[in-house]
Scaffold this active site. Structure first.
Site, PDB file in Angstrom:
ATOM      1  N   CYS A   1      60.974 117.227  45.533  1.00 30.83           N
ATOM      2  CA  CYS A   1      62.029 117.090  44.521  1.00 30.83           C
ATOM      3  C   CYS A   1      62.381 115.614  44.391  1.00 30.83           C
ATOM      4  O   CYS A   1      62.272 114.846  45.361  1.00 30.83           O
ATOM      5  CB  CYS A   1      63.242 117.889  45.006  1.00 30.83           C
TER       6      CYS A   1
ATOM      7  N   GLU B   1      69.277 107.993  41.765  1.00 31.10           N
ATOM      8  CA  GLU B   1      70.574 107.379  42.070  1.00 31.10           C
ATOM      9  C   GLU B   1      71.661 107.865  41.129  1.00 31.10           C
ATOM     10  O   GLU B   1      72.802 108.053  41.557  1.00 31.10           O
ATOM     11  CB  GLU B   1      70.452 105.848  42.018  1.00 31.10           C
TER      12      GLU B   1
END
Ligand SMILES: [Zn+2]
Ligand SMILES: [Zn+2]
Length: 319
Positions: A247, A232
């Protein structure tokens, strides 16, 4: 979903349209990293594809099976208007909301330490806010009856109190969240434009689902929390979801998918973040290796060790 607030990144349960995802070709993947030919050898090696796995074919309920993603190449990222830290806005702030009880929550100090190593920036934890003293809308979930806080109220408060030197402020909480009365729950919500976000770790605890905690529980909760935190925060730098490699910036539609996502950034995403922050890639990996060693993340420690060998040893991997 993205229209709710700009820059939203979430994992939520909702009906979605099924769309076919085509795996990128190797040429498309290399092109997403962008040309590194003009860069010095160690930097070329820092963005090489060794040690990285291609993105897998999504299962029927996985993120890429139900969400259309165009991907974002390094060149597209550079040409886009995006948030960069600068002389005045260079702190990442973590804002705890409610209690983080010992033994039932990830360590705030470890999350701070991890974010510092991951982004090579200054990270500060703001004094925890007491949910009883904030003017927050709280409900009992109509299905599960668990307590939930309305995300918009938290984002509004963060926006009003954004420190002048903040690159971004991420509220973190062990409380469950919901974005509006029609939704069951949300893991988190962010406004890239306002550089604020709020994320809950409540659903990373097996107890939330009525399951017992295993002996590996603390490590599991820290890994899950650390993973969502860096994912985030990376969105705050305008990094979009990754469709090229396994990833940390892959989208995830459910906990199992999130658990299978690595903590590492692939070469495409690493190059974007490096261009924004300007860290030295090997130095960052050394800091991460130290962190992984300290907290017992053996898999990640071994991976970083192999990656560093590739970057720092110019003869490694050559015939
Ligand atoms: Zn995301
Ligand atoms: Zn990536």
């Amino acid at each position: 979903m993205k229209s709710l607030i700009s820059g939203v990144c979430l994992t939520i349960f909702m009906a979605s349209l099924i769309m076919a995802f085509e795996l990128p070709t190797q040429i498309e993947t290399l092109s997403a990293i962008g040309s590194t030919n003009a860069l010095p050898d160690p930097i070329q090696r820092a963005f090489s594809i060794d040690n990285f796995e291609p993105i897998p074919i999504p299962g029927p309920n996985d993120w890429l099976a139900v969400h259309h993603e165009n991907g974002q190449t390094y060149d597209e990222f550079i040409l886009s208007v995006h948030n960069n830290p600068d002389e005045t806005r260079n702190f990442i702030y973590l804002q705890p909301i409610g209690q983080f009880r010992r033994g039932q929550s990830p360590s705030l100090d470890l999350l701070k330490e991890y974010a510092q190593a991951y982004f090579s920036m200054k990270v500060e934890i703001l004094p925890a806010l007491d949910t009883r003293k904030l003017d927050l809308t709280i409900r009992l979930n109509p299905y599960s009856q668990n307590r939930q806080i309305l995300t918009g109220d938290i984002l509004h408060k963060l926006k009003r109190n954004l420190p002048a030197n903040a690159f971004c402020v991420l509220a973190i909480t062990m409380e469950d969240l919901y974005p509006n009365p029609r939704w069951n729950f949300v893991f988190g919500l962010a406004s890239l434009q306002d550089r604020v976000g709020v994320f809950s770790f409540a659903r990373y605890d097996p107890v939330f689902y009525g399951e017992s905690r295993s002996s590996q529980y603390r490590e599991l909760l820290l890994r899950r929390s650390a993973k969502v935190l860096v994912h985030e925060i990376a969105h705050m730098f305008s990094l979009a979801h990754c469709i090229y490699f396994k990833c940390v910036m892959n989208g995830s539609n459910h906990l199992q998918e999130s658990d299978s996502r690595p903590l590492s950034l692939c070469p495409v995403c690493l190059r974007k973040l490096q261009s924004s922050i300007g860290f030295e890639v090997a130095t960052r990996y050394h800091r991460l290796k130290q962190f992984y060693s300290n907290v017992g993340f053996i898999f990640e420690q071994d991976w970083v060790t192999r990656r560093l060998k590739k970057i720092e040893d110019s003869n490694y991997g050559q015939d």
